[in-house]
Scaffold this motif. Structure first.
Motif, mmCIF file in Angstrom:
data_model
loop_
_atom_site.group_PDB
_atom_site.id
_atom_site.type_symbol
_atom_site.label_atom_id
_atom_site.label_comp_id
_atom_site.label_asym_id
_atom_site.label_seq_id
_atom_site.Cartn_x
_atom_site.Cartn_y
_atom_site.Cartn_z
ATOM 1 N N VAL A 343 0.898 -1.297 0.138
ATOM 2 C CA VAL A 343 -0.153 -0.112 0.077
ATOM 3 C C VAL A 343 0.987 1.407 -0.013
ATOM 4 N N TRP A 344 1.792 1.117 0.756
ATOM 5 C CA TRP A 344 2.753 2.653 0.786
ATOM 6 C C TRP A 344 3.491 2.801 -0.434
ATOM 7 N N HIS A 345 3.980 1.652 -0.880
ATOM 8 C CA HIS A 345 4.812 1.738 -2.296
ATOM 9 C C HIS A 345 3.851 1.999 -3.311
ATOM 10 N N GLY A 346 2.612 1.336 -3.256
ATOM 11 C CA GLY A 346 1.790 1.698 -4.428
ATOM 12 C C GLY A 346 1.218 3.197 -4.375
ATOM 13 N N LEU A 347 1.235 4.003 -3.154
ATOM 14 C CA LEU A 347 0.817 5.067 -3.146
ATOM 15 C C LEU A 347 1.799 5.966 -3.697
ATOM 16 N N SER A 348 2.992 5.769 -3.505
ATOM 17 C CA SER A 348 4.048 6.565 -3.839
ATOM 18 C C SER A 348 4.334 6.498 -5.332
ATOM 19 N N VAL A 349 4.164 5.295 -5.991
ATOM 20 C CA VAL A 349 4.275 4.980 -7.342
ATOM 21 C C VAL A 349 2.902 5.685 -8.175
ATOM 22 N N LEU A 350 1.820 5.684 -7.294
ATOM 23 C CA LEU A 350 0.453 6.611 -8.095
ATOM 24 C C LEU A 350 0.731 7.865 -8.173
ATOM 25 N N ILE A 351 1.422 8.398 -7.043
ATOM 26 C CA ILE A 351 1.899 10.007 -7.129
ATOM 27 C C ILE A 351 2.680 10.274 -8.144
ATOM 28 N N MET A 352 3.525 9.612 -8.401
ATOM 29 C CA MET A 352 4.647 9.679 -9.217
ATOM 30 C C MET A 352 4.199 9.278 -10.788
ATOM 31 N N MET A 353 3.004 8.495 -10.928
ATOM 32 C CA MET A 353 2.583 8.443 -12.383
ATOM 33 C C MET A 353 1.563 9.328 -12.829
ATOM 34 N N ALA A 354 0.988 10.012 -11.512
ATOM 35 C CA ALA A 354 0.169 11.168 -11.902
ATOM 36 C C ALA A 354 0.973 12.523 -12.255
ATOM 37 N N ILE A 355 2.043 12.704 -11.583
ATOM 38 C CA ILE A 355 2.876 13.764 -12.216
ATOM 39 C C ILE A 355 3.568 13.156 -13.539
ATOM 40 N N GLY A 356 3.928 12.132 -13.562
ATOM 41 C CA GLY A 356 4.774 11.482 -14.991
ATOM 42 C C GLY A 356 3.722 11.946 -16.024
ATOM 43 N N ILE A 357 2.384 11.570 -15.940
ATOM 44 C CA ILE A 357 1.596 11.699 -17.398
ATOM 45 C C ILE A 357 1.603 13.164 -17.695
ATOM 46 N N THR A 358 1.590 14.064 -16.674
ATOM 47 C CA THR A 358 1.568 15.374 -17.198
ATOM 48 C C THR A 358 2.882 15.834 -17.826
ATOM 49 N N LEU A 359 3.903 15.014 -17.750
ATOM 50 C CA LEU A 359 5.038 15.304 -18.629
ATOM 51 C C LEU A 359 5.295 14.451 -19.757
ATOM 52 N N GLY A 360 4.421 13.610 -20.015
ATOM 53 C CA GLY A 360 4.236 12.892 -21.161
ATOM 54 C C GLY A 360 4.254 11.257 -20.919
ATOM 55 N N LEU A 361 3.778 10.581 -22.157
ATOM 56 C CA LEU A 361 3.453 9.277 -21.811
ATOM 57 C C LEU A 361 4.851 8.335 -21.515
ATOM 58 N N GLU A 362 5.854 8.876 -22.250
ATOM 59 C CA GLU A 362 7.110 8.303 -22.093
ATOM 60 C C GLU A 362 7.555 8.261 -20.564
ATOM 61 N N ILE A 363 7.388 9.598 -19.823
ATOM 62 C CA ILE A 363 7.780 9.614 -18.565
ATOM 63 C C ILE A 363 6.744 8.619 -17.675
ATOM 64 N N LEU A 364 5.449 8.684 -17.932
ATOM 65 C CA LEU A 364 4.489 7.681 -17.405
ATOM 66 C C LEU A 364 4.908 6.164 -17.508
ATOM 67 N N LEU A 365 5.563 5.636 -18.591
ATOM 68 C CA LEU A 365 5.868 4.386 -18.857
ATOM 69 C C LEU A 365 7.174 4.259 -18.003
ATOM 70 N N ILE A 366 8.354 5.165 -17.889
ATOM 71 C CA ILE A 366 9.373 4.958 -17.045
ATOM 72 C C ILE A 366 9.260 4.942 -15.756
ATOM 73 N N VAL A 367 8.078 5.928 -14.916
ATOM 74 C CA VAL A 367 7.698 5.701 -13.668
ATOM 75 C C VAL A 367 7.135 4.358 -13.378
ATOM 76 N N MET A 368 6.563 3.749 -14.071
ATOM 77 C CA MET A 368 5.834 2.372 -14.015
ATOM 78 C C MET A 368 6.806 1.313 -13.986
ATOM 79 N N ILE A 369 7.841 1.552 -14.951
ATOM 80 C CA ILE A 369 8.978 0.469 -14.894
ATOM 81 C C ILE A 369 9.637 0.529 -13.676
ATOM 82 N N ILE A 370 10.164 1.684 -13.206
ATOM 83 C CA ILE A 370 11.107 1.835 -12.055
ATOM 84 C C ILE A 370 9.986 1.361 -10.802
ATOM 85 N N GLY A 371 8.645 1.609 -10.727
ATOM 86 C CA GLY A 371 7.814 1.183 -9.646
ATOM 87 C C GLY A 371 7.935 -0.530 -9.640
ATOM 88 N N ASN A 372 7.938 -1.360 -10.756
ATOM 89 C CA ASN A 372 8.060 -2.674 -10.618
ATOM 90 C C ASN A 372 9.271 -3.015 -10.216
#
Length: 443
Positions: A343-372
């Motif tokens: 839950v704590w890890h997921g919340l952190s990743v979700l926040i970073m995803m919400a920020i990442g999509i505002t910077l572009g789809l590429e950043i969103l995917l990179i955040v998701m890979i780092i999260g995994n």
């Protein structure tokens, strides 16, 4: 393995045809609606039913109690899904999200039954029966969806195919194991031990699955349904066949690990065998050097996100990389600490995803890979039960393999060495597969 291979081929054919027969906007609305079904469906399939696999000798009463829990969860999920799909339809002025959801919602009732029966098959290691039922339902799905797609039924071809697939699987499972375990029990006394074991799994799976589908809703909000349709189709061509095969292997591995939890040497043997087999999916990284050629195979309307294909492949394989963490934690009974960490890890990743999509789809995917990747690293060091059972070297060997293969794949993509890079990836996997076994006895 035949059932897994057929499922992979069937899904690839269907998803390639979908691009030719359905426009991206309609497909985007379907993916939004189906996500509201698949999230709770996966929660039902992999939460409380794990209690049956974890038990030494589950009884018929246990199965009926878990069925009662599943049906209760599915009814609540359907009610929530109707509300959410209606809100999405009104907020974004879509036409069909609620309509598609209402057609698919019956899957949640069906999966309440099939997941309970599946768990009993896996616990008893009746792998042949499980595989044959999976093969039969996937074949019906493929034949029906294919014929309806070619006849011009569009989205309805996918919906009817999914409904027939789940209905046939449920009927076959009940026929195989008898009707007695299909009478739900709604009793707190019968529920208690399954709720106590499964409540943390339920919370972890709920949050984890919402997180895994968050990209669809974020992309819809910022970029619209058309981009969702293109992005999700490309991702499913890569990811869904991969996950179909992996999930089948994972559930067998979970049964074997649960049965070996009191014998460390056997447990480690089963774990290493599982990671060797699941790491076969890393060969999918060989698609990266061929990305430009592969994207030309899909319809023109779906090619505009082709530059993200390498990152989508990295994301898909990183999901397999972190896959063993949950079944190890569940097989050892470490459900509560794993839930808290997730839950704590997921919340952190979700926040970073919400920020990442505002910077572009590429950043969103990179955040998701780092999260995994971080989802693989953190549990081993923070959950005592895992550290005591699995050796550090065994835990990180698949990650080292994935990193080396990902690097080689990207070099092949950047320098246009598709053949050489693909051969190197095969060589790296073979070295991992046939590496010298660790003969040291475990305490």
């Amino acid at each position: 393995m035949l059932a897994v291979a057929c499922a992979l081929i069937f899904q690839l054919i269907i998803y390639f045809l979908v691009g030719s027969y359905i426009n991206p906007t309609a497909l985007g609305q379907f993916f939004l609606a189906s996500s509201l079904v698949f999230i709770p469906a996966a929660i039902i399939e992999y939460s409380f039913v794990n209690s049956l696999i974890h038990q030494s000798e589950p009884t018929e009463l246990d199965a009926r109690a878990v069925l009662g829990i599943n049906l209760s969860v599915s009814i609540i999920a359907i009610a929530l899904g109707i509300i959410v799909s209606l809100l999405i339809q009104l907020l974004y002025q879509y036409e069909y999200v609620l309509y598609y959801y209402l057609q698919l919602a019956i899957i949640l009732i069906l999966i309440s039954y099939s997941s309970t029966q599946n768990a009993l098959l896996k616990k008893r290691l009746r792998i042949k029966d499980y595989s044959l039922i999976d093969l039969a339902s996937n074949t019906l799905y493929f034949l029906l969806s294919l014929s309806l797609l070619l006849s011009g039924y569009g989205i309805q071809a996918l919906i009817l195919g999914l409904l027939v697939k789940q209905l046939s699987a449920t009927v076959l499972l009940i026929y195989t194991q008898g009707i007695n375990s299909c009478r739900p029990v709604f009793s707190k006394l019968a529920w208690d031990k399954h709720v106590n074991y499964g409540k943390h799994v339920f919370k972890e799976k709920s949050f984890g699955l919402v997180l895994s589908y968050a990209d669809i809703f974020l992309i819809n909000h910022f970029l619209g349904a058309q981009v969702v349709g293109i992005y999700e189709l490309l991702k499913r061509i890569i990811l869904r066949p991969l996950l179909s095969g992996y999930n089948a292997i994972e559930q067998v591995a979970f049964s074997l690990l649960s049965n070996s939890k009191e014998r460390p040497t056997a447990y480690n043997r089963e774990y290493k065998a599982f990671t060797k087999l699941s790491s076969l999916s890393f060969l999918l990284l060989a698609l990266i050097p061929w990305a430009d050629q592969l994207i030309s195979l899909v319809p023109i309307a779906y090619q505009q996100l082709g530059q993200y294909l390498p990152l989508m492949v990295l994301y898909a394989t990183s999901l397999i990389l972190m896959g063993p963490t949950d079944i190890v934690a569940y097989s050892l009974g470490a459900t509560e600490p794993y839930c808290r960490l997730s839950v704590w890890h997921g919340l952190s990743v979700l926040i970073m995803m919400a920020i990442g999509i505002t910077l572009g789809l590429e950043i969103l995917l990179i955040v998701m890979i780092i999260g995994n990747i971080s989802a693989l690293v953190l549990p081993y060091h923070l959950i005592l039960d895992i550290k005591n059972q699995v050796r550090l070297r065994n835990w990180y060997q698949p990650f080292l393999l994935w990193s080396a293969m990902a690097l080689m794949a990207y070099l092949g993509y950047c320098f246009h060495w598709p053949v050489f890079s693909s051969l190197c990836l095969i060589f790296l996997y073979l070295v991992f597969l046939f590496r010298r076994s660790d003969n040291i006895a475990y305490p």
